[in-house]
Design a protein around this motif. Structure first.
Motif, PDB file in Angstrom:
ATOM      1  N   PRO A 125       3.128  13.278   9.209  1.00  0.00           N
ATOM      2  CA  PRO A 125       3.565  14.104  10.559  1.00  0.00           C
ATOM      3  C   PRO A 125       2.757  15.318  10.879  1.00  0.00           C
ATOM      4  CG  PRO A 125       4.816  14.659   8.671  1.00  0.00           C
ATOM      5  CD  PRO A 125       4.140  13.539   7.993  1.00  0.00           C
ATOM      6  N   THR A 126       1.906  15.703  10.061  1.00  0.00           N
ATOM      7  CA  THR A 126       0.817  16.834  10.637  1.00  0.00           C
ATOM      8  C   THR A 126      -0.274  16.286  11.259  1.00  0.00           C
ATOM      9  OG1 THR A 126      -0.118  16.759   8.427  1.00  0.00           O
ATOM     10  CG2 THR A 126       1.803  18.115   8.698  1.00  0.00           C
ATOM     11  N   VAL A 127      -0.431  14.960  11.122  1.00  0.00           N
ATOM     12  CA  VAL A 127      -1.770  14.286  11.982  1.00  0.00           C
ATOM     13  C   VAL A 127      -1.006  13.595  13.116  1.00  0.00           C
ATOM     14  CG1 VAL A 127      -3.394  12.668  11.675  1.00  0.00           C
ATOM     15  CG2 VAL A 127      -2.988  13.898   9.622  1.00  0.00           C
ATOM     16  N   LYS A 128      -1.711  14.164  14.449  1.00  0.00           N
ATOM     17  CA  LYS A 128      -1.265  13.576  15.605  1.00  0.00           C
ATOM     18  C   LYS A 128      -2.043  12.238  15.846  1.00  0.00           C
ATOM     19  CE  LYS A 128       1.649  16.845  15.877  1.00  0.00           C
ATOM     20  NZ  LYS A 128       2.974  16.816  15.034  1.00  0.00           N
ATOM     21  N   GLN A 129      -1.740  11.306  15.205  1.00  0.00           N
ATOM     22  CA  GLN A 129      -2.604   9.942  15.696  1.00  0.00           C
ATOM     23  C   GLN A 129      -1.532   8.896  15.364  1.00  0.00           C
ATOM     24  OE1 GLN A 129      -6.054  10.449  13.136  1.00  0.00           O
ATOM     25  NE2 GLN A 129      -5.189   8.641  12.072  1.00  0.00           N
ATOM     26  N   GLU A 130      -1.448   7.688  16.307  1.00  0.00           N
ATOM     27  CA  GLU A 130      -0.853   6.784  15.920  1.00  0.00           C
ATOM     28  C   GLU A 130      -0.987   5.895  14.825  1.00  0.00           C
ATOM     29  OE1 GLU A 130       0.616   2.674  18.646  1.00  0.00           O
ATOM     30  OE2 GLU A 130      -0.802   3.886  19.410  1.00  0.00           O
ATOM     31  N   TYR A 131      -2.201   5.639  14.376  1.00  0.00           N
ATOM     32  CA  TYR A 131      -2.532   4.739  13.413  1.00  0.00           C
ATOM     33  C   TYR A 131      -2.808   5.550  12.013  1.00  0.00           C
ATOM     34  CZ  TYR A 131      -2.476   1.358  17.181  1.00  0.00           C
ATOM     35  OH  TYR A 131      -2.053   0.738  18.252  1.00  0.00           O
ATOM     36  N   GLY A 132      -2.514   4.905  11.048  1.00  0.00           N
ATOM     37  CA  GLY A 132      -3.247   5.102   9.595  1.00  0.00           C
ATOM     38  C   GLY A 132      -4.463   4.322   9.250  1.00  0.00           C
ATOM     39  N   VAL A 133      -4.742   4.223   8.175  1.00  0.00           N
ATOM     40  CA  VAL A 133      -5.527   3.630   7.631  1.00  0.00           C
ATOM     41  C   VAL A 133      -5.716   2.306   7.761  1.00  0.00           C
ATOM     42  CG1 VAL A 133      -5.946   5.367   5.751  1.00  0.00           C
ATOM     43  CG2 VAL A 133      -4.979   3.174   5.305  1.00  0.00           C
ATOM     44  N   VAL A 134      -7.032   1.524   7.672  1.00  0.00           N
ATOM     45  CA  VAL A 134      -7.317   0.159   7.796  1.00  0.00           C
ATOM     46  C   VAL A 134      -6.787  -0.468   6.383  1.00  0.00           C
ATOM     47  CG1 VAL A 134      -9.098  -1.605   7.934  1.00  0.00           C
ATOM     48  CG2 VAL A 134      -9.286   0.261   9.200  1.00  0.00           C
ATOM     49  N   GLU A 135      -5.840  -1.767   6.635  1.00  0.00           N
ATOM     50  CA  GLU A 135      -5.659  -2.310   5.356  1.00  0.00           C
ATOM     51  C   GLU A 135      -6.654  -3.180   4.983  1.00  0.00           C
ATOM     52  OE1 GLU A 135      -1.590  -4.657   4.170  1.00  0.00           O
ATOM     53  OE2 GLU A 135      -2.893  -5.676   5.559  1.00  0.00           O
ATOM     54  N   THR A 136      -7.079  -3.046   3.373  1.00  0.00           N
ATOM     55  CA  THR A 136      -7.857  -3.693   2.885  1.00  0.00           C
ATOM     56  C   THR A 136      -7.033  -4.688   1.664  1.00  0.00           C
ATOM     57  OG1 THR A 136      -8.467  -2.154   1.557  1.00  0.00           O
ATOM     58  CG2 THR A 136      -9.560  -2.244   3.527  1.00  0.00           C
ATOM     59  N   LEU A 137      -7.783  -5.792   1.402  1.00  0.00           N
ATOM     60  CA  LEU A 137      -7.266  -6.493   0.304  1.00  0.00           C
ATOM     61  C   LEU A 137      -8.530  -7.172  -0.247  1.00  0.00           C
ATOM     62  CD1 LEU A 137      -4.896  -7.389  -1.205  1.00  0.00           C
ATOM     63  CD2 LEU A 137      -4.719  -9.439   0.295  1.00  0.00           C
ATOM     64  N   ASN A 138      -8.782  -7.027  -1.521  1.00  0.00           N
ATOM     65  CA  ASN A 138     -10.037  -7.543  -2.142  1.00  0.00           C
ATOM     66  C   ASN A 138      -9.688  -9.008  -2.733  1.00  0.00           C
ATOM     67  OD1 ASN A 138     -12.003  -7.999  -3.929  1.00  0.00           O
ATOM     68  ND2 ASN A 138     -12.210  -6.155  -4.811  1.00  0.00           N
ATOM     69  N   PHE A 139     -10.505 -10.122  -2.331  1.00  0.00           N
ATOM     70  CA  PHE A 139     -10.307 -11.421  -2.651  1.00  0.00           C
ATOM     71  C   PHE A 139     -11.205 -11.758  -3.873  1.00  0.00           C
ATOM     72  CE2 PHE A 139      -7.916 -11.687   1.503  1.00  0.00           C
ATOM     73  CZ  PHE A 139      -6.802 -12.050   0.799  1.00  0.00           C
ATOM     74  N   GLU A 140     -12.106 -10.737  -4.180  1.00  0.00           N
ATOM     75  CA  GLU A 140     -13.147 -11.030  -5.196  1.00  0.00           C
ATOM     76  C   GLU A 140     -12.547 -11.477  -6.483  1.00  0.00           C
ATOM     77  OE1 GLU A 140     -16.216 -10.708  -4.668  1.00  0.00           O
ATOM     78  OE2 GLU A 140     -15.835  -9.785  -2.479  1.00  0.00           O
ATOM     79  N   ARG A 141     -13.413 -12.576  -7.225  1.00  0.00           N
ATOM     80  CA  ARG A 141     -12.985 -12.826  -8.380  1.00  0.00           C
ATOM     81  C   ARG A 141     -13.490 -12.113  -9.544  1.00  0.00           C
ATOM     82  NH1 ARG A 141     -11.531 -18.478  -7.997  1.00  0.00           N
ATOM     83  NH2 ARG A 141     -12.545 -19.448  -6.241  1.00  0.00           N
ATOM     84  N   ASN A 142     -14.317 -11.183  -9.356  1.00  0.00           N
ATOM     85  CA  ASN A 142     -14.720 -10.151 -10.251  1.00  0.00           C
ATOM     86  C   ASN A 142     -14.114  -8.796  -9.742  1.00  0.00           C
ATOM     87  OD1 ASN A 142     -16.042 -12.211 -12.084  1.00  0.00           O
ATOM     88  ND2 ASN A 142     -17.993 -11.884 -10.756  1.00  0.00           N
ATOM     89  N   GLU A 143     -13.534  -7.888 -10.583  1.00  0.00           N
ATOM     90  CA  GLU A 143     -13.205  -6.904  -9.795  1.00  0.00           C
ATOM     91  C   GLU A 143     -14.240  -5.941  -9.464  1.00  0.00           C
ATOM     92  OE1 GLU A 143     -11.394  -2.566 -12.205  1.00  0.00           O
ATOM     93  OE2 GLU A 143     -10.404  -4.678 -12.700  1.00  0.00           O
ATOM     94  N   VAL A 144     -14.099  -5.334  -8.356  1.00  0.00           N
ATOM     95  CA  VAL A 144     -15.153  -4.455  -7.530  1.00  0.00           C
ATOM     96  C   VAL A 144     -14.433  -3.195  -7.287  1.00  0.00           C
ATOM     97  CG1 VAL A 144     -16.823  -4.240  -5.722  1.00  0.00           C
ATOM     98  CG2 VAL A 144     -16.338  -6.405  -6.415  1.00  0.00           C
TER      99      VAL A 144
END
Length: 67
Positions: A28-47
């Protein structure tokens, strides 16, 4: 979107996802409509975030620390 909802049942995607690649702003202290970009890692190896940063795939802002 159908695949995303199927994945949500299996792995619990972000509930604040807006359907446009972004999340809603929950600070509520940030006056913008959107938050962060949603990311999802599909890598077979952990990155980890440091590896992604080194490859210029993401930017880690200085001064941030885990909560």
């Amino acid at each position: 979107m159908k695949q995303r909802f199927e994945m949500h049942e299996a792995i619990g995607n972000n509930d604040d996802y807006l359907g446009n690649g972004l999340t809603k702003n929950n600070n509520p202290t940030v006056k913008q409509e959107y938050g962060v970009v949603e990311t999802l890692n599909f890598e077979r190896n952990e990155v980890n975030l440091s590896q992604l940063d080194q490859k210029n795939a993401i930017t880690i802002l200085p001064g941030l620390s885990p909560i």
